[in-house]
Motif scaffolding. Structure first.
Motif, PDB file in Angstrom:
ATOM      1  N   PHE A 124       1.170  -1.399  -0.262  1.00  0.00           N
ATOM      2  CA  PHE A 124       0.392   0.307   0.409  1.00  0.00           C
ATOM      3  C   PHE A 124       0.992   0.623  -0.272  1.00  0.00           C
ATOM      4  CE2 PHE A 124      -3.474  -3.136   1.390  1.00  0.00           C
ATOM      5  CZ  PHE A 124      -4.113  -2.389   0.688  1.00  0.00           C
ATOM      6  N   ASP A 125       1.372   1.110   0.865  1.00  0.00           N
ATOM      7  CA  ASP A 125       2.718   2.324   0.551  1.00  0.00           C
ATOM      8  C   ASP A 125       3.470   2.921  -0.452  1.00  0.00           C
ATOM      9  OD1 ASP A 125       2.169   2.634   2.674  1.00  0.00           O
ATOM     10  OD2 ASP A 125       4.313   1.772   3.985  1.00  0.00           O
ATOM     11  N   ASN A 126       3.950   1.590  -1.882  1.00  0.00           N
ATOM     12  CA  ASN A 126       4.424   1.582  -2.710  1.00  0.00           C
ATOM     13  C   ASN A 126       3.655   2.142  -4.284  1.00  0.00           C
ATOM     14  OD1 ASN A 126       7.232   1.686  -2.337  1.00  0.00           O
ATOM     15  ND2 ASN A 126       6.159   0.486  -1.213  1.00  0.00           N
ATOM     16  N   LEU A 127       2.267   2.224  -3.710  1.00  0.00           N
ATOM     17  CA  LEU A 127       1.369   1.953  -5.019  1.00  0.00           C
ATOM     18  C   LEU A 127       1.315   3.697  -6.012  1.00  0.00           C
ATOM     19  CD1 LEU A 127      -2.429   0.867  -2.657  1.00  0.00           C
ATOM     20  CD2 LEU A 127      -0.836  -0.661  -5.472  1.00  0.00           C
ATOM     21  N   GLU A 128       1.876   4.280  -5.606  1.00  0.00           N
ATOM     22  CA  GLU A 128       1.807   5.549  -6.495  1.00  0.00           C
ATOM     23  C   GLU A 128       2.959   5.506  -7.000  1.00  0.00           C
ATOM     24  OE1 GLU A 128       5.027   7.721  -3.320  1.00  0.00           O
ATOM     25  OE2 GLU A 128       2.534   8.951  -3.100  1.00  0.00           O
ATOM     26  N   ASN A 129       3.726   4.098  -6.750  1.00  0.00           N
ATOM     27  CA  ASN A 129       5.034   4.255  -8.416  1.00  0.00           C
ATOM     28  C   ASN A 129       4.062   2.985  -9.189  1.00  0.00           C
ATOM     29  OD1 ASN A 129       7.109   5.244  -6.604  1.00  0.00           O
ATOM     30  ND2 ASN A 129       6.943   2.970  -5.191  1.00  0.00           N
ATOM     31  N   VAL A 130       3.440   2.882  -8.925  1.00  0.00           N
ATOM     32  CA  VAL A 130       2.370   1.720 -10.064  1.00  0.00           C
ATOM     33  C   VAL A 130       2.696   3.124 -11.521  1.00  0.00           C
ATOM     34  CG1 VAL A 130       0.806   0.549 -10.894  1.00  0.00           C
ATOM     35  CG2 VAL A 130       1.876   0.699  -8.428  1.00  0.00           C
ATOM     36  N   GLN A 131       2.016   2.270 -12.458  1.00  0.00           N
ATOM     37  CA  GLN A 131       3.239   3.101 -13.694  1.00  0.00           C
ATOM     38  C   GLN A 131       1.585   2.887 -14.308  1.00  0.00           C
ATOM     39  OE1 GLN A 131       6.009   2.349 -15.339  1.00  0.00           O
ATOM     40  NE2 GLN A 131       7.444   4.060 -13.865  1.00  0.00           N
ATOM     41  N   ASP A 132       0.928   1.489 -13.874  1.00  0.00           N
ATOM     42  CA  ASP A 132      -0.422   1.163 -15.170  1.00  0.00           C
ATOM     43  C   ASP A 132      -0.941   1.622 -14.662  1.00  0.00           C
ATOM     44  OD1 ASP A 132       1.458  -0.206 -16.537  1.00  0.00           O
ATOM     45  OD2 ASP A 132       1.341  -2.562 -15.673  1.00  0.00           O
ATOM     46  N   ASP A 133      -2.667   1.613 -15.364  1.00  0.00           N
ATOM     47  CA  ASP A 133      -3.820   3.099 -14.980  1.00  0.00           C
ATOM     48  C   ASP A 133      -4.632   1.584 -13.831  1.00  0.00           C
ATOM     49  OD1 ASP A 133      -6.400   4.588 -15.856  1.00  0.00           O
ATOM     50  OD2 ASP A 133      -7.142   2.512 -15.378  1.00  0.00           O
TER      51      ASP A 133
END
Length: 571
Positions: A107-116
């Motif tokens: 959850f802490d790293n979801l902002e790094n996901v580049q896909d929609d």
């Protein structure tokens, strides 16, 4: 389906700690940097899939065995929990928090996901579900808990957080399930061996019923929460259940119109993918070395499990009225008793306990002749009521040697439980009897419609909860007991109902013993001739400590490491 229990082919995280707070704060030793990993929907999927492996397995008949800590089942030695003989726990609770910390990293790293998000919404929903599951397991054991929704690092003040009240923990779990529901696909879209919307709703109803009844029946004790509102949770149960019942989801009961077969068949199936009742289950496959020993222990051995007189005598007669088991026991004993009760009472009884003449192993036409009262280690059925539920004489594991030959699916959530949760919550909230839902369950079992029976008519089978309840609630609880027997629910039920009166000071009894069937066997019986296996070990009955044993102890080292933590009552 390939196994959902994928383990990442690389080791992303190595969880090593010396104490809970150190465990929560120390960053993982990465072979792949977290910042480099959480980039694509595939990364999210791979990370979340590994958590499917945390769901309980059938293993060596673990599901019926879990009710050893209840008034439904015993093994060869008294259970330490209901006998009040557990010692306080030392050490840390590091391992118990490892999954919470691990899922929080995602959850802490979801902002790094580049896909929609449309490409990984299902996996995100699963992650929310898993966090709810992890917390629910801790909450049932400990009650109040610190709530962590992010990864903690050295110096984080939250490391010294006190425990939040259990109502806040329940609210957090329910909110996580709401989040899960938002993202998960329906069962029709993703199947029932993957988490789905139906399962999220069923789990939400289960959690809310647990907390609502806990607060109602533990009110005024050290286990209750000041200012708690049980009705708030009953409303949550009703809302989630009604959404599931009327929202166009894939639900139903396995009911082919054969009451002597349908209920029994449900629990012994290998492939449950087309069973509407099964909302979520675990697939087992010997080809993928994911078999287990369930059929071995239900068709050939017993793992020392046997059912109690208390459970057996809870089944109503086929006419829907209380059955006089004690009267029968005066004239029919041993096999004659077993043979008669399966003819006379609710078919769910015969689906749960072996009776003479039952087919145990189809491939060799082995029949059940008599219970294993004289069995040795792992072959004992001490009460005479031998576990039949979950067996399947035509399974590849039926009668097979030890070695993981069973492929029976393990059900985690099924629709009948939702109907029972709904019925209980409706009655607890406003004394309304959910007749439609209860009668669906009765109909599948071939039983008459649900009826409120005066408790005085139950005779010697009447249960004492330790407090008075009205006739309708008694009947609803009894229906729950027989429908969900050995599915792991009974332990949660007596805890949330504060119902130690069901077994404290009593010994679990068995069937009326017939010496001629075991000429050389010496069996302890009570004054009524019922098998009394723990007569010597527990002369005064179970010693459950009601001011302590509803929760487990916080490990002593954790209390030292975090002075803001408090111990559970009377540990």
């Amino acid at each position: 389906m390939k196994k959902l229990q994928y383990i990442l082919s690389f080791s992303l995280l190595l969880f090593i700690t010396m104490a809970c707070d150190e465990f929560i704060e120390n960053p993982p030793e990465d072979q792949i940097s977290v910042n480099e990993y959480f980039r694509t929907s595939n990364d999210i999927e791979n990370y979340v899939k590994k958590y499917y492996d945390i769901f309980p397995r059938h293993g060596s008949a673990n599901q019926p065995l879990s009710e050893n800590n209840s008034d439904n089942l015993i093994v060869a030695t008294p259970n330490a929990v209901i006998n009040g003989t557990r010692a306080p726990r030392n050490g840390q609770w590091t391992n118990e928090w490892s999954n919470v910390r691990s899922i929080n990293i995602l959850f802490d790293n979801l902002e790094n996901v580049q896909d929609d998000i449309s490409s990984y919404g299902q996996f995100l929903g699963e992650a929310h579900f898993f966090r709810a599951w992890f917390y629910y397991e801790l909450y049932k054991d400990y009650g109040d808990l610190p709530i962590y929704d992010h990864q903690l690092f050295p110096g984080d003040e939250a490391l010294l957080d006190p425990r939040a009240p259990r109502t806040e923990v329940a609210d957090f779990i329910i909110s996580e399930l709401d989040n899960a529901f938002q993202y998960l696909g329906t069962r029709q879209q993703v199947g029932n061996s993957r988490l789905n919307k139906e399962t999220a709703l069923a789990f939400k109803a289960q959690v809310a019923l647990y907390e609502g009844t806990w607060q109602k029946y533990h009110a005024g004790t050290a286990f209750g929460t000041d200012g708690a509102d049980p009705d708030k949770y009953f409303l949550e149960v009703i809302s989630a259940s009604e959404e599931l019942m009327s929202g166009g989801y894939t639900v139903g009961l396995l009911n082919t119109g054969q009451p002597e077969v349908d209920y029994y068949t449900l629990f012994g199936l290998d492939n449950m993918s087309n069973v509407d009742e099964v909302l979520f289950y675990r697939i087992a496959s010997t080809a993928e070395q994911l078999g287990h020993e369930l059929q071995f222990y239900t068709t050939r051995r017993t793992r020392d499990m046997s059912l109690t007189w208390s459970l057996i005598s809870s089944y109503l007669g086929k006419d829907g009225k209380p059955y006089d088991y004690m009267d029968l026991a005066e004239s029919a004993k041993g096999n004659a008793f077993l043979t008669q009760i399966v003819k006379d009472v609710d078919p769910r009884l015969h689906a749960t306990v072996w009776a003479p003449g039952d087919l145990r192993v189809g491939s060799s036409n082995q029949l059940f002749s008599k219970p294993f009262l004289d069995g040795g280690s792992e072959e004992l059925a001490a009460t005479g009521f031998q576990v039949k539920k979950f067996s399947n004489p035509y399974s590849s594991g039926a009668g097979a040697d030890f070695g993981g030959y069973s492929q029976t699916g393990r059900i985690y959530f099924r629709y009948a439980e939702v109907l029972l949760n709904y019925a209980e919550a409706k009655y607890e909230l406003n004394q309304e009897i959910a007749l439609t839902e209860l009668n669906m369950i009765r109909s599948r079992a071939g039983m008459p419609d649900f009826e409120v029976i005066p408790q005085s008519e139950y005779g010697s089978s009447l249960l004492d909860y330790g407090y008075a309840i009205d006739d309708a609630l008694y009947a609803i609880r009894n229906e729950r007991r027989v429908e969900l027997a050995l599915e792991g629910q009974r332990v949660d039920d007596y805890r949330r109902w504060a119902a130690h009166g069901l077994f404290k000071g009593q010994r679990p009894l068995g069937y009326p013993f017939e010496q001629s069937e075991f000429p050389t066997l010496s069996v302890k019986v009570n004054e009524d001739g019922l098998v009394d296996y723990f007569q010597t070990e527990m002369p005064n009955g179970y010693g459950f400590k009601e001011n302590r044993d509803y929760l487990i102890s916080i490990p002593t080292d954790e209390l030292t490491l975090n002075p803001n933590l408090t111990q559970n009552p009377n540990w």
